[in-house]
Design an enzyme around this catalytic site. Structure first.
Site, PDB file in Angstrom:
ATOM      1  N   HIS A 204       0.719  -1.297   0.045  1.00 15.62           N
ATOM      2  CA  HIS A 204      -0.173   0.188  -0.028  1.00 15.62           C
ATOM      3  C   HIS A 204       0.881   1.336   0.155  1.00 15.62           C
ATOM      4  O   HIS A 204       0.206   2.451  -0.403  1.00 15.62           O
ATOM      5  CB  HIS A 204      -0.926   0.021   1.265  1.00 15.62           C
ATOM      6  CG  HIS A 204      -2.114  -1.246   1.133  1.00 15.62           C
ATOM      7  ND1 HIS A 204      -2.949  -1.308   0.354  1.00 15.62           N
ATOM      8  CD2 HIS A 204      -2.115  -2.151   1.991  1.00 15.62           C
ATOM      9  CE1 HIS A 204      -3.670  -2.337   0.434  1.00 15.62           C
ATOM     10  NE2 HIS A 204      -3.281  -2.747   1.562  1.00 15.62           N
TER      11      HIS A 204
ATOM     12  N   ASP B  56      -2.398 -10.423  -2.351  1.00 18.12           N
ATOM     13  CA  ASP B  56      -2.794 -10.155  -1.145  1.00 18.12           C
ATOM     14  C   ASP B  56      -4.517  -9.820  -1.271  1.00 18.12           C
ATOM     15  O   ASP B  56      -4.690  -9.441  -2.386  1.00 18.12           O
ATOM     16  CB  ASP B  56      -2.083  -8.835  -0.563  1.00 18.12           C
ATOM     17  CG  ASP B  56      -2.682  -8.283   0.966  1.00 18.12           C
ATOM     18  OD1 ASP B  56      -1.904  -8.671   1.638  1.00 18.12           O
ATOM     19  OD2 ASP B  56      -3.630  -7.570   0.897  1.00 18.12           O
TER      20      ASP B  56
ATOM     21  N   HIS C 191      -6.200  -7.131  -0.376  1.00 16.84           N
ATOM     22  CA  HIS C 191      -6.299  -5.870  -0.684  1.00 16.84           C
ATOM     23  C   HIS C 191      -5.554  -5.618  -1.882  1.00 16.84           C
ATOM     24  O   HIS C 191      -4.408  -5.949  -2.263  1.00 16.84           O
ATOM     25  CB  HIS C 191      -5.855  -4.948   0.686  1.00 16.84           C
ATOM     26  CG  HIS C 191      -6.723  -5.543   2.004  1.00 16.84           C
ATOM     27  ND1 HIS C 191      -5.964  -6.178   2.743  1.00 16.84           N
ATOM     28  CD2 HIS C 191      -7.603  -4.887   2.301  1.00 16.84           C
ATOM     29  CE1 HIS C 191      -6.859  -6.386   3.747  1.00 16.84           C
ATOM     30  NE2 HIS C 191      -7.864  -5.665   3.627  1.00 16.84           N
TER      31      HIS C 191
ATOM     32  N   ASP D 242      -4.400 -13.010   3.534  1.00 20.86           N
ATOM     33  CA  ASP D 242      -5.646 -12.686   3.997  1.00 20.86           C
ATOM     34  C   ASP D 242      -6.788 -12.996   3.026  1.00 20.86           C
ATOM     35  O   ASP D 242      -7.850 -12.449   3.422  1.00 20.86           O
ATOM     36  CB  ASP D 242      -5.560 -11.320   4.435  1.00 20.86           C
ATOM     37  CG  ASP D 242      -4.695 -10.201   3.504  1.00 20.86           C
ATOM     38  OD1 ASP D 242      -4.397 -10.725   2.424  1.00 20.86           O
ATOM     39  OD2 ASP D 242      -4.420  -8.732   3.655  1.00 20.86           O
TER      40      ASP D 242
HETATM   41  N1  Q9C Z   1     -12.477   0.303   7.560  1.00 20.53           N
HETATM   42  C1  Q9C Z   1      -2.350  -5.317   4.320  1.00 20.53           C
HETATM   43  O1  Q9C Z   1      -3.099  -6.469   4.195  1.00 20.53           O
HETATM   44  N2  Q9C Z   1      -7.638  -1.148   7.144  1.00 20.53           N
HETATM   45  N3  Q9C Z   1      -2.911  -4.431   4.513  1.00 20.53           N
HETATM   46  C2  Q9C Z   1      -8.930  -0.957   6.745  1.00 20.53           C
HETATM   47  C3  Q9C Z   1     -11.282  -0.266   6.702  1.00 20.53           C
HETATM   48  C4  Q9C Z   1      -6.637  -1.145   6.137  1.00 20.53           C
HETATM   49  C5  Q9C Z   1      -4.398  -4.147   5.186  1.00 20.53           C
HETATM   50  C6  Q9C Z   1     -10.054  -0.773   7.724  1.00 20.53           C
HETATM   51  C7  Q9C Z   1      -6.309  -2.691   5.888  1.00 20.53           C
HETATM   52  C8  Q9C Z   1      -4.861  -2.666   5.196  1.00 20.53           C
HETATM   53  C9  Q9C Z   1      -1.169  -5.227   3.498  1.00 20.53           C
HETATM   54 ZN    ZN Z   2      -4.069  -7.266   2.517  1.00 20.82          ZN
END
Ligand code: Q9C
Ligand code: ZN
Length: 344
Positions: free
Chosen positions: A160, A196, A198, A285
């Site tokens: 990210h 991933d 996301h 995930d």
């Molecule tokens: N309301 C990775 O898996 N939080 N990052 C989301 C939404 C962020 C995950 C909250 C999740 C990031 C590397």
């Molecule tokens: Zn992720």
């Protein structure tokens, strides 16, 4: 397969994060990497190596110097201001506000250099992230020396993080650092496959206008999933990079079969590109038991993923990204790596 283990990761240990506006216990914890290390050691996957320091220059190839300077000094600034606990951003230069100036205020620069409030800046965030990138570069060295694969066991994750911002638990974009370093060492075309849950917005953005890195990602539909503002199916690259970016969003609840159907589509695009090297942003995930994600992959599917990537037939660098089902993360990651080892 050799593992490069970022042993500085425990320096980054947030207690809490903001999640949907509430302060909750952090999901991205040192225990994640501890469980993976335990699984890798227990299975005798191969030697576990320490990262070799390649310096800051390789990070500066994909991140702005002012961002790296900020990150390196942020904790001391926060402490000098009397900050208690981890630092969080609270104000951002959104539309109509200027992002071309760097205000003196620490709070202002926290916002300038971040994309969300869910990423605690801890005492050891910079050290852990710096050494994570060094671990990725060390893994790349192994591939350039002729190894078939390497696994980079690190946290915080990276995909990210953009050229000048942190977010989504990420500070330094390890996949981008490794891809750029591979190009700088003479390779011509790099494929990044991001599995991933996301979308890897940082990696996509860094290479969006370039033809020397093809970014393909399978992820939760950003209509409903973080990072929301990137990762949609119509993002195909721009300028010289047009045609070298491919997103495969899937709805919440996606099954094994739906996911592997998208994997085939992503691999078909990457194969047509004829890359020299495959970098896998390996988030697990997508697992059915993940506490913040909504796909339904079962543990055996991770072995299937590893086998499929082995059949893809390229030197492959696995970089650890997300995965928050802490007790299961070790076996999920190990399944991918062992599946790859057993694959053709
Ligand atoms: N309301 C990775 O898996 N939080 N990052 C989301 C939404 C962020 C995950 C909250 C999740 C990031 C590397
Ligand atoms: Zn992720």
């Amino acid at each position: 397969m050799k593992t490069i283990y970022n042993d500085k990761h425990p320096a980054h240990a947030a207690t809490h994060e903001f999640f949907r506006g509430r302060l909750v216990p952090a999901f991205e914890t040192p225990a994640r990497a501890d469980f993976i290390l335990q699984a890798v050691q227990g299975a005798d996957l191969g030697p576990i190596l320490a990262p070799v320091n390649h310096g800051l220059q390789a990070l500066a190839r994909v991140h702005s110097s002012r961002y790296l300077n900020f990150l390196a000094g942020a904790w001391d600034e926060w402490q000098a201001l009397g900050g208690e606990g981890d630092a969080f951003p609270a104000v951002w230069p959104v539309r109509s506000l200027r992002d071309d100036i760097e205000p003196q205020s620490f709070a202002a620069r926290m916002g300038l250099y971040s994309m969300d409030s869910g990423t605690p800046l801890t005492a050891g965030a910079w050290d852990a992230a710096f050494w994570g990138a060094q671990a990725a570069l060390t893994g790349l060295d192994l591939l350039l020396a002729g190894e078939r694969s390497a696994y980079v066991l690190t946290r915080p994750p990276g995909h990210h993080a953009g050229s000048d911002f942190f977010g989504g638990y990420c500070f330094v974009n390890n996949a981008a650092v490794a891809a750029q370093a591979a190009l700088d060492q003479g390779l011509k075309k790099i494929a990044i496959l991001d599995v991933d849950y996301h979308h890897g917005n940082g990696t996509q953005a860094i290479f969006y206008e370039r033809a020397d890195v093809f970014f393909a990602s399978i992820h939760g539909d950003p209509q409903t999933e973080y990072p929301f503002f990137l990762g949609h199916a119509d993002e195909a690259g721009a300028g010289a990079g047009l045609g070298f970016n491919a997103n495969f969003p899937l709805p919440a609840g996606a099954t094994n079969e739906q996911w592997f159907e998208r994997l085939e589509a992503a691999l078909a695009r990457l194969q047509a590109y004829a890359p020299d090297l495959l970098i896998v942003s390996l988030g697990v995930d997508t697992f059915a038991g993940d506490p913040i994600s909504h796909f339904q992959l079962d543990q055996p599917e991770f072995a299937r993923l590893g086998e499929r990537l082995a059949r893809f037939g390229l030197p492959t660098l696995f970089l650890q990204e997300g995965g928050y089902a802490t007790e299961a993360i070790g076996l999920n990651v190990l399944a991918v790596l062992q599946g790859f080892e057993q694959g053709a």
